[in-house]
Write a protein that holds these residues in place. Structure first.
Motif, short mmCIF file in Angstrom:
data_model
loop_
_atom_site.label_atom_id
_atom_site.label_comp_id
_atom_site.label_asym_id
_atom_site.label_seq_id
_atom_site.Cartn_x
_atom_site.Cartn_y
_atom_site.Cartn_z
N SER A 1 0.84 -1.19 0.03
CA SER A 1 -0.01 -0.05 0.08
C SER A 1 0.75 1.32 0.00
O SER A 1 2.12 1.14 0.04
N SER A 2 0.25 2.46 -0.41
CA SER A 2 1.03 3.44 -0.55
C SER A 2 -0.11 4.58 0.15
O SER A 2 -1.26 4.78 -0.05
N GLU A 3 0.55 5.73 0.91
CA GLU A 3 -0.24 6.76 1.57
C GLU A 3 -0.02 7.99 0.80
O GLU A 3 1.04 8.63 0.35
N PRO B 1 -4.83 11.55 5.32
CA PRO B 1 -4.12 10.60 4.65
C PRO B 1 -5.34 9.87 3.92
O PRO B 1 -6.32 9.05 4.56
N HIS C 1 -4.95 5.68 1.53
CA HIS C 1 -4.08 4.52 1.42
C HIS C 1 -4.57 3.98 0.08
O HIS C 1 -5.82 3.44 0.08
#
Length: 266
Positions: free
Chosen positions: A202-204, A254, A256
């Motif tokens: 995953s990426s934020e 944020p 994700h």
């Protein structure tokens, strides 16, 4: 007569600005994993179906040369704004690329391989890749992780678009999509790769109500409905926008993105 590839390219007409402003940036982890499999910094990376060049620009400083290939003229024009030393773009289809044999250490499809006929595309990828080169498909799941109420509204809007598409033959015939869940199998069964696997991560990124709405507006399915039968989605779209604004207000928060990366080693 338009081919499936031409229809798929035309699907992305009319919203390059929205796409470029809101779509997720390719995570740094992608380049790191590919570099780990190569055991070196790649010389040449070819990015197929590069859209507005977001995924190509992510290679800046991480290879000698990155070449983005995009069939849609409007998307390509936006990508060309990102050209600089080591980053270039050209028009072309994934199954017929005007590049030399064995030019690439890496060929990547970032959220694009499902728009490409896999057999002919993988044949072309094999032609481009050096021995030991890496092919990777990178796809994120929709919607991103945010607030459940906002995700439910996002899913509801997409479901409505799907129902509208199913009810109109001209919409059904305006594109051809290949299942993402077949990517790894197609890579393995092509016979071009010694090893293949899937990696999940995953990426934020930062988000606000405007971007969350923009992520929905960047979807080809919604844009196709808006271009053809807008009156059938206007109520649901207005409700989605209102819901996102009510949930998030002026907050920055944020989100994700969940990713699925399929990798083949030649």
């Amino acid at each position: 007569m338009l081919t499936a590839a031409m229809k798929n390219a035309a699907r992305f007409n009319g919203f390059s600005e929205v796409y470029d402003e809101n779509r997720p940036r390719m995570p740094k982890l992608v380049t790191e994993i590919i570099g780990q499999y190569l055991q070196k910094t790649p010389d040449t990376v070819v990015d197929l179906g590069c859209g507005t060049g977001l995924s190509t620009a992510a290679w800046k400083g991480r290879c000698r040369e990155a070449i983005g290939i995009e069939p849609n003229g409007e998307m390509l024009q936006k990508a060309l704004e990102k050209e600089e030393s080591g980053i270039s773009f050209q028009q072309g289809y994934a199954h017929q690329i005007g590049l030399s044999d064995g030019i690439a250490d890496v060929v990547i499809c970032s959220q694009s391989f499902h728009w490409m006929e896999p057999e002919s595309t993988l044949r072309e990828i094999n032609r481009l890749l050096k021995p030991g080169g890496v092919f990777a498909t990178v796809d994120c799941d929709w919607p991103p992780v945010a607030r459940w109420e906002a995700e439910r509204a996002f899913d509801g809007l997409r479901a409505k678009c799907n129902r509208i598409t199913a009810a109109h033959k001209e919409l059904q015939e305006s594109f051809f999509q290949f299942p993402k869940e077949w990517h790894l199998q197609n890579i393995r069964e092509s016979g071009y790769f010694r090893y293949a696997r899937e990696v999940l991560f995953s990426s934020e990124e930062n988000c606000d109500a405007k971007r969350f709405i923009g992520l929905a507006m960047s979807q080809g399915g919604l844009q196709t409905v808006l271009k053809t039968v807008p009156e059938e989605i206007e109520t649901e779209l207005s409700a989605f926008i209102r819901t996102a604004e009510e949930i998030f207000g002026g907050e920055t928060f944020p989100i994700h993105f969940s990713y699925r990366m399929r990798i083949g080693i030649k």
